[in-house]
Scaffold this active site. Structure first.
Site, short mmCIF file in Angstrom:
data_model
loop_
_atom_site.label_atom_id
_atom_site.label_comp_id
_atom_site.label_asym_id
_atom_site.label_seq_id
_atom_site.Cartn_x
_atom_site.Cartn_y
_atom_site.Cartn_z
CB THR A 75 -31.97 30.40 12.73
OG1 THR A 75 -31.96 31.84 12.81
CG2 THR A 75 -33.21 29.86 13.40
CG ASN B 120 -26.92 33.15 6.19
OD1 ASN B 120 -26.36 32.16 5.74
ND2 ASN B 120 -28.08 33.10 6.83
CG HIS C 239 -31.68 25.33 5.84
ND1 HIS C 239 -31.38 24.01 5.55
CD2 HIS C 239 -31.19 26.05 4.79
CE1 HIS C 239 -30.73 23.94 4.41
NE2 HIS C 239 -30.61 25.15 3.93
CG ASP C 240 -32.52 29.55 9.55
OD1 ASP C 240 -32.03 30.57 9.04
OD2 ASP C 240 -31.82 28.56 9.86
CG ASP D 212 -31.40 33.36 9.41
OD1 ASP D 212 -30.89 33.09 8.30
OD2 ASP D 212 -30.94 32.95 10.49
CG ASP E 232 -27.09 33.51 9.95
OD1 ASP E 232 -26.15 32.99 9.30
OD2 ASP E 232 -28.22 32.98 10.05
CG PHE F 193 -23.10 28.46 6.74
CD1 PHE F 193 -23.75 29.37 7.56
CD2 PHE F 193 -21.99 28.88 6.02
CE1 PHE F 193 -23.31 30.69 7.63
CE2 PHE F 193 -21.55 30.19 6.08
CZ PHE F 193 -22.21 31.10 6.90
CG ASN F 194 -26.33 28.06 11.00
OD1 ASN F 194 -25.95 29.05 10.39
ND2 ASN F 194 -27.59 27.70 11.08
O1 RIB Z 1 -26.92 25.58 6.61
C1 RIB Z 1 -28.09 26.36 6.62
C2 RIB Z 1 -28.04 27.41 7.68
O2 RIB Z 1 -26.94 28.30 7.43
C3 RIB Z 1 -29.28 28.31 7.71
O3 RIB Z 1 -29.46 28.78 9.02
C4 RIB Z 1 -28.90 29.44 6.82
O4 RIB Z 1 -29.62 30.65 7.11
C5 RIB Z 1 -27.45 29.61 7.16
O5 RIB Z 1 -27.39 30.40 8.36
CA CA Z 2 -29.56 31.20 9.39
#
Ligand code: RIB
Ligand code: CA
Length: 306
Positions: free
Chosen positions: A119, A38, A235-236, A16, A11, A160-161
Site C-alpha cells: 500500500t 507518504n 485507498h489502501d 495505510d 507507508d 502517488f505510489n
Molecule cells: O495514491 C494513494 C496512495 O498513496 C495511498 O497508498 C496513500 O497512502 C499513498 O501512499
Molecule cells: Ca499508502
C-alpha cells in the site's frame, strides 16, 4: 475458510493505518514492513507501531527503504501531514519495531501461502526481487494499491505510489508475480465523509475516537485540495480487502506497463484495455469495480470491535 496469510508493506499514512487494522482482523498477518512514501521511513515505522498497538498486532514490524530506487523521496505532507498521521495527538508506541530490513524480511518470510499487500511505493518489493527474482513466483500473489486505469493524483497521469518509485513498480509489474492492482479508478469510489467520522466517534471507544480524528484530518486535507470537498477516497483498505474479500471487487486481466521516461507521464500505469486479438499477455488482474459501502462497513465493524 482460513484467513489468508499476509505481509503488509506500507507507508502509514492515514489509509495505510486502516489497512493495518483490517489486516489484523481479516487475515493471518505475518508481518508489517514499512517503506518511504507518504512520510519518512522513521515516521512510517513509528506510525505502523501505533496502528499495531491500536489493533493488538504483536508480530514483526520491519523498516525498509528510506529512498526510492532513483531520485529523492517526496513526502505527501499535504495529505498526511508532517507526522504522516496528523490529526490526533499521537501516543507513545508500546511495542517498538523489529530489527532487520524489509526486503530481507520479505525474502525470508513470504512463502507459497503468503500474499504480499503493498500500500506504499514498491521499493522494498523491488529490492527483494532484485536480490532474488524467485520471490515473484514463490508467493501466492501481490495485491497493490497503486496506479490507475484513468486519472492520476500526483499528476494527471500518475498515482502517488507508482510515481514515487516508477523503476520499482516496473520491476514488480514485469516480475511474473500474480498481481492484483487496485488503482485510483476504483479507490475513488470508496469515499469517507463527515457522517462516517461522526459514526466512528459515536462508538465511544478510544479506537473509535482516534480513527474519527484521523479521518477528520484526512478529510480536511482533501477538502483543501479537492474540487469536490466533503469526501475523501480510502485507498489502501481496498488492496487488503482484495485479498480477504475479493468478491467485493471486479477485476479484468490486462497488461500493465509503467512509464519511466515520459515528461508528462512518468509513473503512469499504462493499462492495455484494447479488445484486440494479439495483445501482450496480461500481467495483472486490474480492479474495475469496488463495493464501497461494503468496504466501509467492514472497516466500521473492525474499529467497533476494538
Ligand atoms: O495514491 C494513494 C496512495 O498513496 C495511498 O497508498 C496513500 O497512502 C499513498 O501512499
Ligand atoms: Ca499508502
Amino acid at each position: 475458510m482460513n484467513a489468508p496469510a499476509v505481509i503488509l508493506d506500507c507507508d502509514p499514512g492515514h489509509d495505510d493505518f486502516f489497512a493495518i487494522l483490517l489486516a489484523q482482523r481479516f487475515t493471518e498477518l505475518r508481518g508489517i514492513t514499512t517503506v518511504v512514501g507518504n512520510t519518512s521511513i522513521q515516521n512510517a515505522t513509528r506510525n505502523a507501531c501505533i496502528a499495531a498497538d491500536v489493533c493488538g498486532f504483536t508480530g514483526p514490524i520491519v523498516a525498509g527503504s528510506a529512498w526510492p530506487l532513483v531520485g529523492q523521496p517526496h513526502y505527501a505532507e499535504h495529505i498526511h501531514g508532517a507526522s504522516g498521521l496528523d490529526g490526533p495527538a499521537l501516543p507513545e508506541i508500546i511495542r517498538p519495531a523489529t530489527e532487520g530490513d524489509a526486503a530481507s524480511f520479505l525474502l525470508a518470510e513470504a512463502g507459497p501461502d503468503t500474499w504480499i499487500v503493498a500500500t506504499g511505493p514498491l521499493t522494498n518489493l523491488a529490492l527483494a526481487m532484485r536480490s532474488d527474482p524467485g520471490l515473484a513466483g514463490r508467493v501466492a500473489g501481490i495485491s497493490i494499491m497503486g496506479g490507475s486505469t484513468s486519472f492520476g493524483n500526483v499528476t494527471p497521469a500518475a498515482e502517488f505510489n507508482i510515481w514515487h518509485d516508477p523503476e520499482a513498480a516496473s520491476i514488480v509489474f514485469s516480475s511474473g508475480a500474480a498481481i492484483r492492482m487496485l488503482g485510483l479508478n476504483v479507490t475513488h469510489t470508496v469515499l469517507v465523509d463527515r457522517g462516517y467520522t461522526d459514526r466512528l466517534a459515536a462508538l465511544g471507544s478510544s479506537a473509535g475516537s482516534f480513527s474519527s480524528q484521523l479521518l477528520g484530518a484526512y478529510l480536511n486535507s482533501y477538502d483543501r485540495i479537492s474540487g469536490k470537498p466533503g469526501s475523501a477516497p480510502l485507498h489502501d483498505p481496498c488492496a487488503l480487502l482484495a485479498v480477504s474479500h475479493p468478491d467485493l471487487f471486479g477485476f479484468v486481466a490486462a497488461h500493465v506497463d509503467v512509464e519511466l521516461d515520459g515528461e508528462l507521464t512518468r509513473g503512469m500505469t499504462v493499462v492495455d484495455q484494447r479488445e484486440l486479438a494479439d495483445l501482450e499477455s496480461p500481467n495483472a488482474q486490474v480492479a474495475v469495480t469496488a463495493d464501497g459501502p461494503q468496504v466501509l462497513g467492514l472497516l466500521y465493524e473492525t474499529i467497533g470491535a476494538l
